[in-house]
Design an enzyme around this catalytic site. Structure first.
Site, PDB file in Angstrom:
ATOM      1  N   HIS A 207       0.806  -1.227   0.000  1.00 33.15           N
ATOM      2  CA  HIS A 207       0.000   0.000   0.000  1.00 33.15           C
ATOM      3  C   HIS A 207       0.837   1.274   0.000  1.00 33.15           C
ATOM      4  CE1 HIS A 207       0.917  -0.153   4.276  1.00 33.15           C
ATOM      5  NE2 HIS A 207       0.607   1.115   4.326  1.00 33.15           N
TER       6      HIS A 207
HETATM    7  C1  UD1 Z   1      -2.462   5.030   6.365  1.00 41.67           C
HETATM    8  C2  UD1 Z   1      -1.160   5.365   7.085  1.00 41.67           C
HETATM    9  C3  UD1 Z   1      -0.173   4.223   6.898  1.00 41.67           C
HETATM   10  C4  UD1 Z   1      -0.767   2.919   7.320  1.00 41.67           C
HETATM   11  C5  UD1 Z   1      -2.035   2.677   6.544  1.00 41.67           C
HETATM   12  C6  UD1 Z   1      -2.639   1.367   6.955  1.00 41.67           C
HETATM   13  C7  UD1 Z   1      -0.631   7.762   7.120  1.00 41.67           C
HETATM   14  C8  UD1 Z   1       0.243   8.795   6.553  1.00 41.67           C
HETATM   15  N1  UD1 Z   1      -0.552   6.554   6.517  1.00 41.67           N
HETATM   16  O1  UD1 Z   1      -2.201   5.041   4.989  1.00 41.67           O
HETATM   17  O2  UD1 Z   1       0.968   4.484   7.689  1.00 41.67           O
HETATM   18  O3  UD1 Z   1       0.158   1.873   7.090  1.00 41.67           O
HETATM   19  O4  UD1 Z   1      -2.929   3.756   6.814  1.00 41.67           O
HETATM   20  O5  UD1 Z   1      -3.839   1.084   6.428  1.00 41.67           O
HETATM   21  O6  UD1 Z   1      -1.332   7.989   8.069  1.00 41.67           O
HETATM   22  N2  UD1 Z   1      -9.755   4.830   2.365  1.00 41.67           N
HETATM   23  C9  UD1 Z   1     -10.965   4.176   2.298  1.00 41.67           C
HETATM   24  N3  UD1 Z   1     -11.527   3.763   3.468  1.00 41.67           N
HETATM   25  C10 UD1 Z   1     -10.956   3.987   4.680  1.00 41.67           C
HETATM   26  C11 UD1 Z   1      -9.733   4.662   4.722  1.00 41.67           C
HETATM   27  C12 UD1 Z   1      -9.146   5.080   3.560  1.00 41.67           C
HETATM   28  O7  UD1 Z   1     -11.475   3.928   1.233  1.00 41.67           O
HETATM   29  O8  UD1 Z   1     -11.543   3.596   5.713  1.00 41.67           O
HETATM   30  C13 UD1 Z   1      -9.091   5.283   1.133  1.00 41.67           C
HETATM   31  C14 UD1 Z   1      -8.998   6.784   1.079  1.00 41.67           C
HETATM   32  O9  UD1 Z   1     -10.061   7.333   0.380  1.00 41.67           O
HETATM   33  C15 UD1 Z   1      -7.686   7.053   0.420  1.00 41.67           C
HETATM   34  C16 UD1 Z   1      -6.875   5.797   0.663  1.00 41.67           C
HETATM   35  O10 UD1 Z   1      -7.758   4.811   1.176  1.00 41.67           O
HETATM   36  O11 UD1 Z   1      -7.831   7.199  -0.956  1.00 41.67           O
HETATM   37  C17 UD1 Z   1      -5.737   6.062   1.581  1.00 41.67           C
HETATM   38  O12 UD1 Z   1      -6.139   6.359   2.932  1.00 41.67           O
HETATM   39  P1  UD1 Z   1      -5.235   7.280   3.895  1.00 41.67           P
HETATM   40  O13 UD1 Z   1      -5.798   7.281   5.262  1.00 41.67           O
HETATM   41  O14 UD1 Z   1      -4.960   8.571   3.233  1.00 41.67           O
HETATM   42  O15 UD1 Z   1      -3.814   6.619   3.966  1.00 41.67           O
HETATM   43  P2  UD1 Z   1      -3.378   5.084   3.923  1.00 41.67           P
HETATM   44  O16 UD1 Z   1      -2.754   4.842   2.595  1.00 41.67           O
HETATM   45  O17 UD1 Z   1      -4.507   4.216   4.359  1.00 41.67           O
END
Ligand code: UD1
Length: 370
Positions: A207
Site C-alpha cells: 500500500h
Molecule cells: C495510512 C497510514 C499508513 C498505514 C495505513 C494502513 C498515514 C500517513 N498513513 O495510509 O501508515 O500503514 O494507513 O492502512 O497515516 N480509504 C478508504 N476507506 C478507509 C480509509 C481510507 O477507502 O476507511 C481510502 C482513502 O479514500 C484514500 C486511501 O484509502 O484514498 C488512503 O487512505 P489514507 O488514510 O490517506 O492513507 P493510507 O494509505 O490508508
C-alpha cells in the site's frame, strides 16, 4: 485522577491501543481515558471490524476527519481535536505509531499545554519521502514521554538529545494484541473455497505510495512475484489505496487472488499459516517475526531493524530483480529462522499503565501550583 486521551485514527493504530485500553480498564485505579477516533479510516473493513474483534469500546469522540490530501486530513483532525480540548481539556494525550492522526493530535495537544506520550517512539527509517517518517519526526520533536519498542529506538532518541528519564523501554503493544488473540484466530471464508493449504501459499500486502501509486510499477511487481512463486497461490488482501490502481490494470497473473482487507483475526490466521509474507508494511514484519514466518520487505529501508537482525524479515528492496533470488531461497527451504526481540512478551500495555500512574504531567503541576 489523570485523564488520558487515547488517539486512534487508522488501521494499524487499533491493535496498538487495544492493550492499553484493556490494561487501564483492568487496573481500575487513578487513570481515566477518553478514546478519540479521528475518523482517518472509516470503512468497517479498515476500522469498525477491528474495534469489534479486539474488544475496544466505542470511542467517546469521533472526529470524522475522513480522507483527503495529507494537509486536508491533518487539518481536519487538528480542528476536530482542538474543539474537543477546548470543550473539555485532558491531562495527557497518548498517541501511537506514525500515522497522520498521531502527528496531528500531538501538535494540537502540545499547543494546548497538554503533555504528549508517544507509544512506538524513536523508530526511524531515515527515508523522509515517507509521510510516516515525517509524522515520527514531528511527533517525537514535541513528545514528553517516549514509550519504545526496541534498543535501537532508545539509542535514536538519546542521540537526538532526549533525556534518559523520559524514555521508557516497554516493548511492543502490537505484540500484546497478537499474543492475546493467537488462540482465537479465524479462518477466512475463502480459505477452503480456494483450497488453500497451510504452509503452501504466499501472502502479499502492498500500500505504500512508492509501490502502488503508479499502476505500471504495481503490475511489474505483481508479475515478478507471480513468476517466482512457482505455482503457489498468492493471497493479496487489498488496501483501498491499492485497489484504485489495481482496477486500472488489464489483467492479473492467475495465481494472484485479490481479497478484501481482512479483519484482524482472519488476517493473522492467513499470516500464521503462510509459507511467507511479502509486504511493504512495517507492522506486519513485527508480527511475522513473532510468528516465525519468513518475511520479505519490499522497501529500501525499515524503521524496525530488529525484525531483520533478530527476526525472520529481510529487506528485499523495491527493485523487482531482487524478488526471484529471494523466492528461490525461500522455496529451497533456506530462509533464516529468527528470535523474538526483548520485551515483545504480551505485557507492554500493563507496563505502560504502571508508568502512566507515576507521571507528574504539566496540567497537574499547574493545578498544584495554583
Ligand atoms: C495510512 C497510514 C499508513 C498505514 C495505513 C494502513 C498515514 C500517513 N498513513 O495510509 O501508515 O500503514 O494507513 O492502512 O497515516 N480509504 C478508504 N476507506 C478507509 C480509509 C481510507 O477507502 O476507511 C481510502 C482513502 O479514500 C484514500 C486511501 O484509502 O484514498 C488512503 O487512505 P489514507 O488514510 O490517506 O492513507 P493510507 O494509505 O490508508
Amino acid at each position: 485522577m489523570l485523564t488520558v486521551d487515547i488517539i486512534a485514527g487508522a488501521r494499524p493504530n487499533f491493535m496498538k491501543i487495544a492493550p492499553i485500553v484493556h490494561a487501564i480498564d483492568a487496573d481500575q485505579s487513578s487513570i481515566e481515558y477518553r478514546l478519540i477516533h479521528t475518523g482517518q479510516h472509516y470503512d468497517a473493513k479498515m476500522s469498525g471490524d477491528f474495534f469489534t474483534q479486539l474488544g475496544i469500546p466505542e470511542p467517546h469522540y469521533n472526529l470524522g476527519a475522513g480522507s483527503g490530501s495529507q494537509a486536508e486530513q491533518t487539518g481536519a483532525i487538528m480542528r476536530g481535536y482542538e474543539q474537543v480540548l477546548q470543550t473539555k481539556p485532558s491531562d495527557l494525550c497518548l498517541v501511537v505509531g506514525d500515522v497522520t492522526s498521531t502527528m496531528a493530535c500531538a501538535i494540537v495537544a502540545k499547543k494546548a499545554g497538554i503533555d504528549v506520550a508517544h507509544v512506538e517512539a524513536g523508530i526511524r527509517s531515515g527515508d523522509r519521502t515517507m509521510p510516516e517518517e515525517i509524522n515520527r519526526l514531528v511527533t517525537d520533536a514535541i513528545t514528553d514521554y517516549f514509550f519504545t519498542t526496541s534498543a535501537k529506538a532508545n539509542e535514536s532518541l538519546r542521540t537526538a538529545g532526549i533525556d534518559d528519564s523520559a524514555i521508557f523501554f516497554v516493548g511492543n503493544t502490537m505484540i500484546d494484541t497478537l499474543l492475546k488473540n493467537i488462540d482465537r484466530l479465524r479462518k477466512p471464508d475463502f480459505f477452503d473455497e480456494q483450497s488453500l493449504i497451510s504452509g503452501n501459499y504466499i501472502v502479499i500486502t502492498l500500500h505504500r505510495p512508492a509501490n502502488v501509486d503508479k499502476p505500471e510499477n504495481l503490475a511489474t511487481m505483481l508479475n515478478a512475484i507471480a513468476e517466482s512463486a512457482n505455482g503457489l497461490p498468492v493471497i493479496f488482501p487489498v488496501h483501498p489505496r491499492t485497489r484504485k490502481n489495481l482496477e486500472q490494470l488489464p489483467q492479473l497473473p492467475e495465481c494472484i487472488h485479490v481479497v478484501d482487507p481482512q479483519p484482524y483475526l482472519q488476517f493473522i490466521y492467513l499470516v500464521k499459516n503462510a509459507k511467507a509474507v511479502l509486504t511493504d508494511s512495517g507492522g506486519i514484519t513485527e508480527e511475522t517475526t513473532v510468528l516465525g514466518v519468513p518475511c520479505m520487505t519490499l522497501r529500501d529501508s525499515t524503521e524496525r531493524p530488529e525484525t531483520v537482525t533478530m527476526g525472520t524479515n529481510e529487506l528485499i528492496g523495491t527493485s523487482v530483480s531482487n524478488i526471484p533470488p529471494a523466492m528461490q531461497r525461500l522455496l529451497a527451504g533456506q530462509w533464516k529462522s529468527g528470535q523474538v526481540p526483548p520485551k515483545w512478551d504480551g505485557k507492554t500495555g500493563a507496563r505502560i499503565v504502571e508508568i502512566l500512574k507515576q507521571l507528574q504531567v504539566a496540567s497537574q503541576t499547574r493545578t498544584n501550583a495554583a
